[in-house]
Design an enzyme around this catalytic site. Structure first.
Site, PDB file in Angstrom:
ATOM      1  N   CYS A 152     -18.917 -12.438 -19.640  1.00  0.00           N
ATOM      2  CA  CYS A 152     -20.255 -12.482 -20.232  1.00  0.00           C
ATOM      3  C   CYS A 152     -20.283 -13.431 -21.443  1.00  0.00           C
ATOM      4  O   CYS A 152     -21.185 -14.259 -21.577  1.00  0.00           O
ATOM      5  CB  CYS A 152     -20.672 -11.076 -20.647  1.00  0.00           C
ATOM      6  SG  CYS A 152     -22.433 -10.896 -21.000  1.00  0.00           S
ATOM      7  N   CYS A 162     -22.941  -7.070 -18.666  1.00  0.00           N
ATOM      8  CA  CYS A 162     -21.698  -7.230 -17.923  1.00  0.00           C
ATOM      9  C   CYS A 162     -20.637  -6.287 -18.488  1.00  0.00           C
ATOM     10  O   CYS A 162     -20.448  -6.229 -19.699  1.00  0.00           O
ATOM     11  CB  CYS A 162     -21.159  -8.652 -18.058  1.00  0.00           C
ATOM     12  SG  CYS A 162     -22.134  -9.924 -17.260  1.00  0.00           S
ATOM     13  N   CYS A 173     -26.402 -12.321 -20.462  1.00  0.00           N
ATOM     14  CA  CYS A 173     -26.107 -13.639 -19.880  1.00  0.00           C
ATOM     15  C   CYS A 173     -26.931 -13.909 -18.622  1.00  0.00           C
ATOM     16  O   CYS A 173     -26.869 -15.007 -18.081  1.00  0.00           O
ATOM     17  CB  CYS A 173     -24.617 -13.787 -19.579  1.00  0.00           C
ATOM     18  SG  CYS A 173     -24.074 -12.959 -18.077  1.00  0.00           S
ATOM     19  N   CYS A 212     -27.757  -9.154 -15.911  1.00  0.00           N
ATOM     20  CA  CYS A 212     -27.178  -8.841 -17.221  1.00  0.00           C
ATOM     21  C   CYS A 212     -28.189  -9.188 -18.318  1.00  0.00           C
ATOM     22  O   CYS A 212     -28.754 -10.281 -18.311  1.00  0.00           O
ATOM     23  CB  CYS A 212     -25.885  -9.630 -17.421  1.00  0.00           C
ATOM     24  SG  CYS A 212     -25.241  -9.536 -19.107  1.00  0.00           S
ATOM     25  N   GLY A 237       0.797  -1.225   0.000  1.00  0.00           N
ATOM     26  CA  GLY A 237       0.000   0.000   0.000  1.00  0.00           C
ATOM     27  C   GLY A 237       0.826   1.270   0.000  1.00  0.00           C
ATOM     28  O   GLY A 237       0.294   2.351  -0.246  1.00  0.00           O
TER      29      GLY A 237
HETATM   30 ZN   LIG Z   1     -23.385 -10.824 -18.819  1.00  0.00          ZN
END
Ligand SMILES: [Zn+2]
Lengths: 187, 283
Positions: free
Chosen positions: B269, B263, B241, B238, B29
């Site tokens: 996807c 997506c 999909c 989505c 970090g």
């Molecule tokens: Zn998708």
């Protein structure tokens, strides 16, 4: 003699350094894991693994300290030829190479500053043996716990207590290496 | 593949970047300064990520580039072909096959593995920059763990909007120590930063910073007891999909202003559709 000293560098520097760096990075990112690293043949007593680490990370911009038995004229010549790293004492180094005993005391090395903790030394510790037993490790890079044959648990606990300052370690033995960043908790 | 200038950068530059990556991994970090090089592409195209990818890549890698989740944008295509040309590396669009993934603004939907490295392109690495423009001051704030102002800023969001409005580049705390900018990923992706089996590397070219998260690092999104962090997304499945839990883009689909949610991760996807999953807008 001269040619022998100058042998042992990477024959394909860019490709071998890329592969060697992945071993070093994986080791530093996953403390306790042991990787192989090949391609270098430095003069004894430096190990092939330590040689490959030096070829991969060191150059004219990285002051290097050769401790004790590693401070030989053959190794000096090899490092000058293959890396150009200036040789210095422990307090000015960015990298150091030696056995655990020869590298002591750890208090001699830069541990970074609070605003620049990255300005700390990385110690390449030549080990007689390297295996996944001994000290228990936890922290970033470790799923649950890991084990590594560290030379001295207390010294790494003291180093870790300075976090985010501290030293980082690469352990080398023949053609294998492991690493221990300052973020690892040792017990 | 010629050995000379493998992956475009000269060996000295790669060594410098590699040293910075190791220090970044040792102090998760924390932003390590590095001397960024000119790359044959504009800064907005992820020159920091490209330099990090060049420093970690080997000839054995399978390289994937995503730009906001997509493999086929101009940016992603040109970075992929840059490394095909300069490193002779194999490329792929499939997350599961990739060993090095360079990304702009997303973390893949598919869980990453221990055999993968995720390289983020970072425009502004300093999470405190909008509070304090001076680098000397933000360095001091990090060194003293002076993160109170950051919390005040997030709390102002709550009083103004009733919730934390920051939805990209949502700040995180790494291993209880450094506050870090995760790059402009949607905050939906923040939970994937933590406890991730892959190595995560962050490169900012213009700002000359490299930082890192080793695998399984604990990463916590900043929040408040009365307003806990929520990894929100558009509340739809989505359209293509049908998946319920992926990050979605809203896209216009016809001249009449019709819209659908799909997506953002196109590989994810596409793979789901190939497996027979169908959303309500699928043809
Ligand atoms: Zn998708």
């Amino acid at each position: 003699m001269q040619t022998q000293t100058l042998d042992g560098g990477f024959t394909q520097p860019a490709l071998q350094a890329a592969t060697a760096f992945r071993s070093v990075m994986e080791a530093m990112a996953r403390p306790g894991t042991i990787r192989t690293i090949t391609g270098a043949a430095p003069p004894a007593p430096a190990s092939p693994a330590a040689g490959a680490v030096l070829l991969t990370l060191c150059d004219t911009e990285t002051p290097l300290y050769l401790a004790g038995a590693c401070d030989t004229s053959d190794i000096r010549t090899w490092i000058a030829f293959h890396t150009g790293a200036p040789l210095v004492g422990p307090s000015a180094c960015q990298f150091a190479l030696g056995s655990w005993a020869d590298l002591m005391p750890l208090s001699d090395y830069p541990i970074g500053t609070s605003e620049y903790p990255d300005r700390s030394a990385t110690l390449i510790v030549e080990m007689p043996d390297l295996n996944q037993s001994g000290a228990t490790l936890t922290g970033p890079g470790i799923k649950d716990t890991a084990m590594l044959s560290l030379p001295d648990a207390a010294a790494f606990q003291a180093n870790g207590a300075q976090y985010p300052l501290g030293l980082d370690f690469i352990f080398t033995c023949a053609d294998r290496l492991a690493a221990l960043p300052r973020s690892t908790e040792v017990c | 593949m010629t050995d000379y200038n493998f992956a475009y950068l000269d060996e000295q530059t790669k060594r410098m970047i590699r040293r910075a990556i190791l220090k970044g991994l040792a102090v998760p970090g924390y932003q390590v300064p590095f001397a960024s090089r000119e790359m044959p592409m504009p800064y907005g195209w992820g020159t920091g990520g490209v330099q990090v990818s060049a420093a970690v890549m080997t000839t054995d890698d399978q390289f994937k580039v995503i730009d906001q989740g997509a493999d086929d944008t101009t940016n992603a295509v040109s970075i992929r072909s840059f490394f095909e040309r300069t490193a002779g590396v194999a490329t792929t669009t499939q997350t599961a096959e990739a060993t090095v993934i360079q990304t702009r603004h997303r973390i893949p939907e598919q869980d990453l593995t221990e055999d993968q490295i995720l390289v983020y392109q970072v425009p502004i690495p300093e999470p405190l920059r909008f509070l304090e423009p001076r680098e000397s001051e933000t360095r001091k704030m990090h060194s003293l763990e002076e993160y109170g102002l950051m919390h005040v800023k997030l709390y102002e969001d709550i009083s103004r909007h009733g919730h934390i409005a920051t939805s990209y580049a949502y700040p995180v705390k790494v291993e209880g120590r450094y506050v870090m900018d995760p790059s402009p990923i949607p905050k939906f992706d923040n939970p994937k930063l933590s406890d991730c089996p892959a190595i995560q590397l962050f490169g900012a070219g213009r700002e000359q910073r490299i930082y890192a998260l080793p695998p399984y690092t604990q990463v916590v999104s900043l929040d408040f007891e009365d307003h806990p962090f929520v990894a929100s997304k558009a509340d739809h499945p989505c359209g293509l999909c049908g998946v319920e839990d992926s990050y979605l883009d809203e896209v216009i689909i016809d001249d009449a202003g019709g819209r659908m949610f799909v997506c953002s991760d196109t590989d994810y996807c596409t793979a789901r559709q190939a497996d027979g999953f169908k959303g309500k807008d699928a043809a």
